[in-house]
Design a protein around this motif. Structure first.
Motif, PDB file in Angstrom:
ATOM      1  N   UNK B 752       0.832  -1.200   0.000  1.00 59.40           N
ATOM      2  CA  UNK B 752       0.000   0.000   0.000  1.00 59.40           C
ATOM      3  C   UNK B 752       0.867   1.251   0.000  1.00 59.40           C
ATOM      4  N   UNK B 753       1.873   1.234   0.888  1.00 54.36           N
ATOM      5  CA  UNK B 753       2.765   2.394   0.971  1.00 54.36           C
ATOM      6  C   UNK B 753       3.434   2.653  -0.364  1.00 54.36           C
ATOM      7  N   UNK B 754       3.846   1.554  -0.995  1.00 53.15           N
ATOM      8  CA  UNK B 754       4.501   1.715  -2.283  1.00 53.15           C
ATOM      9  C   UNK B 754       3.501   2.239  -3.301  1.00 53.15           C
ATOM     10  N   UNK B 755       2.259   1.756  -3.220  1.00 53.14           N
ATOM     11  CA  UNK B 755       1.250   2.188  -4.184  1.00 53.14           C
ATOM     12  C   UNK B 755       0.987   3.679  -4.062  1.00 53.14           C
ATOM     13  N   UNK B 756       0.974   4.196  -2.844  1.00 52.19           N
ATOM     14  CA  UNK B 756       0.703   5.624  -2.704  1.00 52.19           C
ATOM     15  C   UNK B 756       1.973   6.447  -2.827  1.00 52.19           C
ATOM     16  N   UNK B 757       3.064   5.817  -3.249  1.00 52.60           N
ATOM     17  CA  UNK B 757       4.209   6.624  -3.670  1.00 52.60           C
ATOM     18  C   UNK B 757       5.439   6.576  -2.793  1.00 52.60           C
ATOM     19  N   UNK B 758       5.490   5.667  -1.827  1.00 50.25           N
ATOM     20  CA  UNK B 758       6.705   5.566  -1.023  1.00 50.25           C
ATOM     21  C   UNK B 758       7.796   4.938  -1.874  1.00 50.25           C
TER      22      UNK B 758
END
Ligand SMILES: Nc1ncnc2c1ncn2[C@@H]1O[C@H](COP(=O)(O)OP(=O)(O)OP(=O)(O)O)[C@@H](O)[C@H]1O
Ligand SMILES: [Mg+2]
Lengths: 271, 846
Positions: B752-758
């Motif tokens: 999720x974090x990666x999906x929102x741009x982390x």
């Protein structure tokens, strides 16, 4: 119906917006062109998307519908830069995603795209407020306080900001996810069955909110849904079957959507 | 149900491996300690078997290993016993343990505790016809001026057959040389670093028996068909008074027992570390299983929802523990071999060379490894298993099912009680009890460590919050998330940190102990020793009295004070006596006395320390008996002294008394004062010149002498650090393990974090920060506790000359810095895994 005619129809529909007193002509927010996606190799290969071309217009609320396995999620993932494509291009605003490297892609997701998933949208250790501000915080950008307040008020979470996801209901969690998607003012928001896990009241809350963000803030939203009722909140419904865009409906009503869906199902059955 | 858990176990091999990992580490340490000590014991046993004839004739009571030179066996006795009917032959042996080879590069070979053995060549076999040693090359020495060396020593010293070998010895000639005519190999295997020089009997007698035709002992070889005990009876009949005949088997056994006693220190030492690592390992196993149960809570809830009972769910977790324990113990046993090898290399560095012996695997080791591995794993899994049973079925429906951690209260109470009991035991051990002090102290320290580990979720909170503040300020949301993740499972963070804490606490304790001990020694030397130079042997071996004569003759030397050490029996119990030249010693050091007059020490007049006086219930004016090998001497206590740097024994006698007891004329240390008119450098040069061909001894000025005194402490510390280092390594791997498991656990969140741009880098930073929190928490608690332990122990030992407290702040700071580095390193692999998480798959993960 051929793909070409679909594209022409779509463009024509967009152009027809000019006739409508309330609607300004819309720029294109995103475009997928000749998108093909295969999973696996050789004999086991599955073609999830087959030469899909689709324009998504700014300030429009688009629903994507189709039978299970028709490629809706795949289309979303590819369009949002979460998944690689086998062939074709994806353009968000003026950026061509398919040519980007991982790092740039992450930045595009962070700065230009918002996400709402069916479930598990929030980081359990962060409060609602921190979750909402997460993409901005990751980017190291300062939130626009007025905008944040407006979004929070709209989703009706003002007094829930300091709660952790575990202390929120499913509907509230989804609304937090919506707020998060909105707060960084992305060019486009992708939502994959955002109301799939919600009862009709909570679902309506979320859909109402998405609708208002389109109407009031001019947000562009693309949403996958199975529910004709949910689809009727949108401006436009695109129908997928077997990895192809097969139909499209403007200003949908539940009945009209249901009608088309039936048509698709029978087509699917003919396979 | 069992099949389901087995399937789930096999489906996640990584999980299986990582949970077994903690077990492997713990078991490896236990197995490694056992294998090493068994190997050590075995190599000595092999040695003892070939170190006695069928029947051994020696002075009565000469088997006390602390008695250096037993009353000799005259040649006439050897001749007499050779004539008994059951004897095939009888051979007189001359043996010495202070003859060292000087290498071609003018270096002493061996030393560091291993003896330099010299024996005569007799040709007589050891018990049961075994050859004591085998010729490898050349021939045995036949006449004066010829020697044979064991092959290892010859090689180490660089001598070839036909070349002249130089020796230094505490025998009647301080140095001598002889031609190498052969190399041999002891049948018993590894000599553990000792050198074995073989020479002809006449030379051996000249060097080690004052030239008389007498022997250290004699071996009688049985005729075929004559048993050891028959032969013993026959020999005993012809022996004059003062000698005894003992069967070879019994002698070997006595030797082995003595050796075991001597080695028990090492065994205990290693087992203590095994215990430490096991405690550390247990923490990791508990931790791992808690994480696994948390991860599987949805799966377990599903089982419950479809009708599995609590018991079944708990049992499936215990079953998993069993499988993990079994696999872990097996792999741990294998890893133990590697560890034993490592310890062997480590000890080899410090003189205990066992490269000749092969590693020994006793059934005991196998049993202990499996017992430890299985029991610890099952016990460690028991709590998580119980919690697994409590997963509500409804958790299966919830997306964010979290297994609530129970209230910390019970844990804190148990922890406090343990810590308090531990503190009390430490107090008892340090201040109150007189026997088993170390056991009380060690148990106390362990209690406090475990107690604090239990309450560490509480005491660690301020630290984590403090770090959290820094993180937030410096790293923004990534820092916030890292802090939140550390606080999310306070027990997990604390347990992982505790593993490190234990290692760091002990390292800190040792470093405080070491630096305080060194400072105390320095102080004492500076205060007490007014000598300008000290002549001594770097490895603590005594040296020929001839050297003192040479030294005294150097121009500019005003005074020399000889001291020597020897075990003597004092009214029946063995005591290390320090023999001194009273007049010379008094000229160089001021001895403090609590009663009596140290100046009266002389022949028949001894001084004892306050400690000895207390132990023996003696006071000034009391009569005592000094004895050695049957010789007895009456003496009187004339003063009760305080131990210092120069006079530092519980029993101080005149040198002449030791000579009267028939102890060899060998010195341990010579203190030297120069004439006030002489220049320091000239005198030192003169001394060095006089001793140039005696690599056995060295001349040091006061500073160098102090350095030398400190060296054993450094050596001990190095070994302890190396072993504790392994405990720290276990703890670090524990951090890696915990992080990696929590990455798996948080796959969806990471997706999720990666999906929102982390970005990947940000993700790695987050994990790194989490890791550093754990490492710093462990190190900080460890340093604090080590400080507490160190100060407590130093305070308690002030009376025993441990009067300086030195806290090596820089070193402690370094530990914390290292901990941060460790944290960063521990996060590398989990961070990589996390960065590789496939976003889509993560989101889809159920
Ligand atoms: N990772 C994958 N590997 C192989 N095949 C896949 C993978 N993901 C999807 N597919 C296949 O691609 C096709 C499209 O899947 P997709 O998830 O896009 O369907 P969907 O329209 O979202 O269905 P639903 O309404 O059930 O969510 C399906 O046939 C599916 O089996
Ligand atoms: Mg889908």
């Amino acid at each position: 119906m051929t793909e070409n005619s679909t594209e022409t129809a779509t463009d024509a529909a967009a152009g027809s917006g000019a006739n409508d007193a309330e609607r300004r002509p819309r720029p294109r927010a995103a475009r997928v062109a000749h998108l093909t996606k295969h999973y696996g190799h050789g004999d086991a290969a599955v073609s999830a998307l087959d030469d899909v071309t689709l324009n998504l217009y700014a300030g429009e609320f688009t629903a994507i519908m189709g039978p299970s396995g028709s490629g809706k999620s795949t289309l979303m993932h590819c369009a949002a830069g979460l998944d690689s494509v086998t062939a074709g291009t994806v353009t968000i605003g003026d950026v061509e995603l398919t040519s980007l490297r991982e790092k740039a892609l992450t930045q595009v997701r962070r700065d230009r795209i918002g996400f709402i998933f069916q479930a598990f949208n929030l980081i359990p250790t962060l409060t609602a407020e921190e979750n909402i501000l997460l993409p901005l915080a990751i980017a190291g950008r300062k939130p626009d306080q007025a905008w944040f307040d407006q979004v929070v008020t709209t989703v009706g979470l003002k007094d829930r900001l300091s709660h952790r996801p575990g202390e929120l209901s499913g509907g509230q969690q989804q609304r937090v996810a919506c707020a998060r998607a909105l707060v960084s003012r992305p060019e486009i928001i992708f939502a994959d069955e955002p109301t799939g896990n919600l009862d009709s009241t909570s679902g309506a809350e979320v859909l109402g909110f998405l609708r208002r963000s389109v109407d009031e803030f001019g947000q562009t939203i693309v949403m996958v849904t199975h529910d004709p009722g949910a689809a009727s909140w949108t401006d436009r419904v695109v129908f997928l079957a077997d990895g192809k865009v097969v139909d499209e409906l403007r200003r949908p009503t539940p009945d009209a959507v249901l009608e088309r869906m039936k048509g698709l199902d029978s087509r699917g059955g003919a396979h | 149900m069992l099949r389901a858990s087995l399937a789930s176990l096999l489906a996640r091999k990584l999980r299986l491996f990582m949970s077994a990992f903690a077990v492997i580490l713990g078991v490896a340490f236990v197995a490694g300690s056992f294998i090493f000590t068994d190997t050590l014991g075995e190599s000595f046993t092999a040695l003892t078997k070939s170190s006695a004839g069928d029947v051994v004739v020696r002075a009565t009571g000469a088997n006390d290993p602390e008695q250096p030179a037993a009353k000799p066996v005259p040649a006439s006795v050897v001749a007499a016993i050779a004539d008994v009917p059951g004897a095939a032959r009888a051979d007189g042996n001359v043996s010495d343990f202070t003859t060292f080879v000087v290498s071609k590069k003018n270096k002493l070979i061996g030393g560091q505790g291993a003896p330099g053995i010299a024996v005569n060549h007799t040709g007589g076999p050891a018990a049961h016809g075994v050859e004591a040693s085998r010729l490898v090359k050349g021939h045995w020495p036949e006449q004066a001026g010829e020697v044979a060396l064991d092959a290892a020593t010859a090689k180490a010293a660089g001598y070839l057959i036909g070349e002249d070998v130089r020796f230094v010895s505490a025998g009647s000639e301080a140095t001598f040389s002889a031609k190498l005519v052969g190399t041999h190999e002891m049948t018993g295997g590894s000599m553990l670093g000792a050198s074995v020089t073989v020479m002809d009997t006449a030379t051996a007698q000249r060097l080690f028996q004052k030239g008389a035709d007498q022997f250290s002992d004699a071996w009688v070889t049985a005729k075929p068909g004559v048993s050891q005990s028959e032969l013993r009876t026959q020999v005993a009949r012809v022996l004059p008074a003062g000698f005894e005949a003992v069967t070879g088997d019994k002698v070997s056994e006595q030797m082995a027992t003595e050796i075991q006693k001597g080695l028990s220190f090492i065994t205990t030492f290693l087992l203590v570390f095994a215990a430490v690592s096991l405690v550390v390992g247990t923490f990791l196993i508990i931790n791992t299983f808690s994480i696994l149960v948390a991860q599987r809570s949805r799966e377990l809830a599903l089982f419950r929802a479809i009708g599995a009972s609590r018991r079944q769910v708990s049992r499936s977790v215990l079953f998993e523990a069993f499988v993990v324990g079994l696999i872990g113990s097996t792999a741990g046993l294998v890893a133990g071999f590697g560890l034993a090898q490592l310890i062997r290399v480590l000890f080899g560095r410090f003189g205990l060379d066992m490269s000749g012996a092969s590693l020994v695997l006793n059934p005991r080791t196998i049993v202990a490894s499996y017992a430890v591995g299985l029991v610890v794993t099952m016990v460690a899994a028991w709590l998580p298993a119980r919690r697994a049973g409590q997963v509500p079925p409804v958790a299966a429906m919830r997306d964010d099912a979290v297994l609530r951690e129970g209230a910390l209260r019970k844990r804190i109470i148990v922890g406090l009680v343990l810590a308090i009991l531990g503190g009390a035991a430490m107090y008892l051990g340090l201040v109150v009890v007189d026997s088993n002090e170390l056991k009380w102290l060690g148990g106390g320290i362990l209690g406090v460590l475990i107690g604090v580990a239990l309450i560490s979720p509480l005491v660690g909170r301020p630290l984590v919050s403090g770090l959290g503040w820094i993180y937030r300020t410096v790293f923004g949301v990534v820092g916030t998330m890292a802090t939140q993740n550390s606080l999310r499972n306070p027990r997990r963070t604390a347990a992982t940190a505790s593993a490190l804490m234990i290692g760091v606490a002990l390292v800190t304790l040792m470093s405080i102990f070491g630096s305080s001990a060194k400072a105390s020694i320095d102080d004492q030397i500076a205060k007490d020793v007014t000598a300008d130079y000290v002549v001594s042997n770097a490895i603590g071996q005594p040296f020929s009295a001839e050297i003192a004569t040479k030294v005294a003759a150097v121009p500019g030397v005003a005074e020399t004070a000889r001291t020597r050490w020897s075990p003597v029996s004092m009214s029946g119990e063995t005591e290390w006596a320090q023999g001194i030249d009273p007049v010379a010693v008094r000229a160089m050091t001021a001895v403090k006395t609590s009663s009596g007059d140290f100046a009266q020490v002389g022949p028949g007049a001894v001084s004892i320390s306050a400690g000895t006086a207390k132990d023996r219930g003696l006071k000034v004016g009391d009569s005592i008996q000094l004895g050695s090998q049957g010789q007895v001497l009456a003496a009187r206590v004339v003063s009760i002294h305080e131990e210092g740097a120069m006079v530092r024994s519980g029993l101080v006698t005149d040198l002449r008394d030791l000579e009267s007891l028939g102890l060899p004329d060998q010195d341990s240390t010579i203190y030297i004062k120069r004439e006030s008119s002489a220049t320091a450098s000239t005198v030192q040069a003169g001394l060095e010149n006089a001793l140039a061909d005696l690599p056995m001894v060295t001349v040091k000025d006061q500073q160098a002498f102090a350095d030398e005194q400190r060296k054993p402490i450094d050596t001990m510390l190095t070994i302890i650090y190396a072993l504790l280092g392994l405990a720290v390594v276990i703890a670090v791997l524990g951090i890696v393990n915990t992080l990696a498991l929590s990455v798996i656990e948080r796959t969806r969140e990471i997706g999720l974090l990666r999906a929102v741009g982390l970005g990947r880098r940000q993700l790695r930073t987050m994990l790194r920060l989490e890791s550093v929190v754990i490492a710093l928490l462990g190190a900080a608690l460890g340093v604090l506790m080590g400080l507490g332990f160190g100060v407590a122990i130093q305070r308690a030992l002030v009376d025993e000359g441990f009067d300086r407290l030195v806290i090596p702040w820089a070193q402690l700071g370094l530990f914390l810095g290292l901990a941060a580095v460790i944290g960063v390193l521990a996060a590398v692999w989990p961070g990589r895994r996390a960065a590789r998480v496939d976003i889509l798959r993560a989101i889809a993960t159920e």
